[in-house]
Design a protein around this motif. Structure first.
Motif, PDB file in Angstrom:
ATOM      1  N   SER A 131       0.809  -1.223   0.000  1.00 56.60           N
ATOM      2  CA  SER A 131       0.000   0.000   0.000  1.00 56.60           C
ATOM      3  C   SER A 131       0.842   1.273   0.000  1.00 56.60           C
ATOM      4  CB  SER A 131      -0.934   0.016   1.218  1.00 56.60           C
ATOM      5  OG  SER A 131      -0.193   0.159   2.434  1.00 56.60           O
ATOM      6  N   ILE A 132       2.121   1.160   0.357  1.00 57.97           N
ATOM      7  CA  ILE A 132       2.986   2.339   0.380  1.00 57.97           C
ATOM      8  C   ILE A 132       3.309   2.757  -1.051  1.00 57.97           C
ATOM      9  CG2 ILE A 132       5.152   3.300   1.207  1.00 57.97           C
ATOM     10  CD1 ILE A 132       3.150   2.518   3.398  1.00 57.97           C
ATOM     11  N   ASN A 133       3.216   4.027  -1.318  1.00 55.52           N
ATOM     12  CA  ASN A 133       3.458   4.549  -2.661  1.00 55.52           C
ATOM     13  C   ASN A 133       4.854   4.174  -3.145  1.00 55.52           C
ATOM     14  OD1 ASN A 133       4.259   6.589  -4.778  1.00 55.52           O
ATOM     15  ND2 ASN A 133       2.134   7.217  -4.425  1.00 55.52           N
ATOM     16  N   ARG A 134       4.897   3.683  -4.378  1.00 58.01           N
ATOM     17  CA  ARG A 134       6.175   3.254  -4.960  1.00 58.01           C
ATOM     18  C   ARG A 134       7.179   4.391  -5.015  1.00 58.01           C
ATOM     19  NH1 ARG A 134       9.068  -1.316  -5.373  1.00 58.01           N
ATOM     20  NH2 ARG A 134      10.703  -1.026  -6.927  1.00 58.01           N
ATOM     21  N   GLY A 135       6.704   5.617  -5.103  1.00 56.25           N
ATOM     22  CA  GLY A 135       7.605   6.755  -5.170  1.00 56.25           C
ATOM     23  C   GLY A 135       8.475   6.894  -3.934  1.00 56.25           C
ATOM     24  N   GLN A 136       7.986   6.397  -2.791  1.00 58.63           N
ATOM     25  CA  GLN A 136       8.790   6.486  -1.569  1.00 58.63           C
ATOM     26  C   GLN A 136       9.999   5.554  -1.635  1.00 58.63           C
ATOM     27  OE1 GLN A 136       7.038   6.986   2.218  1.00 58.63           O
ATOM     28  NE2 GLN A 136       4.982   7.385   1.427  1.00 58.63           N
ATOM     29  N   GLU A 138      11.573   4.847  -4.453  1.00 58.02           N
ATOM     30  CA  GLU A 138      12.498   5.508  -5.366  1.00 58.02           C
ATOM     31  C   GLU A 138      13.168   6.714  -4.717  1.00 58.02           C
ATOM     32  OE1 GLU A 138       9.992   6.398  -8.639  1.00 58.02           O
ATOM     33  OE2 GLU A 138       9.754   4.292  -9.258  1.00 58.02           O
ATOM     34  N   ILE A 155       9.678   2.215   4.834  1.00 58.19           N
ATOM     35  CA  ILE A 155       8.480   1.473   4.437  1.00 58.19           C
ATOM     36  C   ILE A 155       7.796   0.792   5.615  1.00 58.19           C
ATOM     37  CG2 ILE A 155       7.573  -0.330   2.946  1.00 58.19           C
ATOM     38  CD1 ILE A 155       8.669   2.220   1.545  1.00 58.19           C
ATOM     39  N   GLN A 158       5.716   2.917   8.182  1.00 61.92           N
ATOM     40  CA  GLN A 158       4.434   3.362   7.630  1.00 61.92           C
ATOM     41  C   GLN A 158       3.464   2.195   7.461  1.00 61.92           C
ATOM     42  OE1 GLN A 158       4.679   6.501   4.443  1.00 61.92           O
ATOM     43  NE2 GLN A 158       6.815   5.829   4.402  1.00 61.92           N
ATOM     44  N   ASN A 162      -0.321   1.535   9.348  1.00 65.23           N
ATOM     45  CA  ASN A 162      -1.572   1.321   8.628  1.00 65.23           C
ATOM     46  C   ASN A 162      -2.294   0.040   9.048  1.00 65.23           C
ATOM     47  OD1 ASN A 162      -1.119   3.659   7.159  1.00 65.23           O
ATOM     48  ND2 ASN A 162      -0.133   2.588   5.465  1.00 65.23           N
ATOM     49  N   ASN A 236      -5.576  10.586  10.057  1.00 62.72           N
ATOM     50  CA  ASN A 236      -5.508  10.553   8.603  1.00 62.72           C
ATOM     51  C   ASN A 236      -6.437  11.602   7.983  1.00 62.72           C
ATOM     52  OD1 ASN A 236      -3.652   8.454   8.546  1.00 62.72           O
ATOM     53  ND2 ASN A 236      -5.235   6.882   8.546  1.00 62.72           N
TER      54      ASN A 236
END
Length: 239
Positions: A131-136, A138, A155, A158, A162, A236
């Protein structure tokens, strides 16, 4: 009805059974805390292994998960307590060693709870990581972090935030499943109650107090989990 009520001995049972149940609660808490810790570690390793390891390890983990999730927890507890020591003795014999390995009931119970719940919790942890954004990922790699550092510092914190409510629900379930440890001779709440009831025949009273003991353990914890879930949802929203 009056005769039945007059034959109940809740006060007598309270005096003799409750001190034993209080000791049993200590056993339940110990098994739950250690089993849950083992489940978290195992679940995290399985989740990471299925996401980032080589194909052979992924296949092995998939087969392992299918075996554990396809068999009842009670069977696993009995297998660990009775069969695993025999298998270890056979392996030692192959190498020329004569052993008589024994696993204590509580150790078998903790291992069984940890392995069983760890397999189920691995899916929750894996979903949290995904669920963690792939951008993090990178962004962390661009800062010079390796994969282990990215997982540890970016990762996983976070992901666990969640999935805290889901893990909390598993914790409540584990407390109730500690009753199965009675079948591998762990002197927890159920076994203590069974022993007392078989000796005194105060069946109604004894098992009523047993049910109350589990309610006292699980209900407040369930409400704590709901409160934590509410706070997380509110934070949130505020973001």
């Amino acid at each position: 009805m009056d005769n039945l009520l007059s034959n109940l001995h809740f006060v007598t049972v309270w005096e003799y059974l409750i001190p034993s149940l209080i000791d049993g609660i200590g056993v339940v808490i110990e098994a739950t805390v250690l089993g849950f810790f083992l489940a978290i570690v195992l679940g995290m390793l399985i989740a990471i292994g299925r996401l980032f390891s080589c194909k052979i390890i992924k296949v092995f983990l998939y087969v392992f998960l299918e075996i554990i999730r396809g068999t009842p927890l009670l069977v696993q507890l009995v297998y660990i307590y009775y069969v695993v020591p025999l298998i270890l003795d056979l392996i030692a014999a192959v190498f020329g060693y004569k052993t008589d390995i024994q696993i204590t009931p509580l150790t078998a119970g903790i291992a069984g709870l940890g392995i069983n719940y760890g397999c189920y919790m691995s899916e929750v942890i894996r979903a949290g990581i995904i669920s963690i954004n792939r951008g993090q990922f990178e962004a962390a790699y661009s800062q010079g972090m390796n994969r282990i550092q990215v997982l540890r510092f970016v990762i996983l914190p976070q992901a666990f935030r969640n999935i805290i409510p889901s893990l909390g629900n598993y914790l409540v379930m584990m407390i109730k499943d500690t009753s199965l440890l009675a079948y591998v001779a762990v002197n927890e709440l159920l076994l203590r109650t069974q022993t007392y009831a078989s000796q005194t025949f105060y069946t109604i009273e004894a098992y009523t107090y047993l049910a109350l003991a589990y309610l006292i353990l699980s209900v407040p914890l369930s409400h704590c989990i709901k409160f934590i879930e509410y706070k997380l949802s509110m934070s949130n929203i505020n973001k």
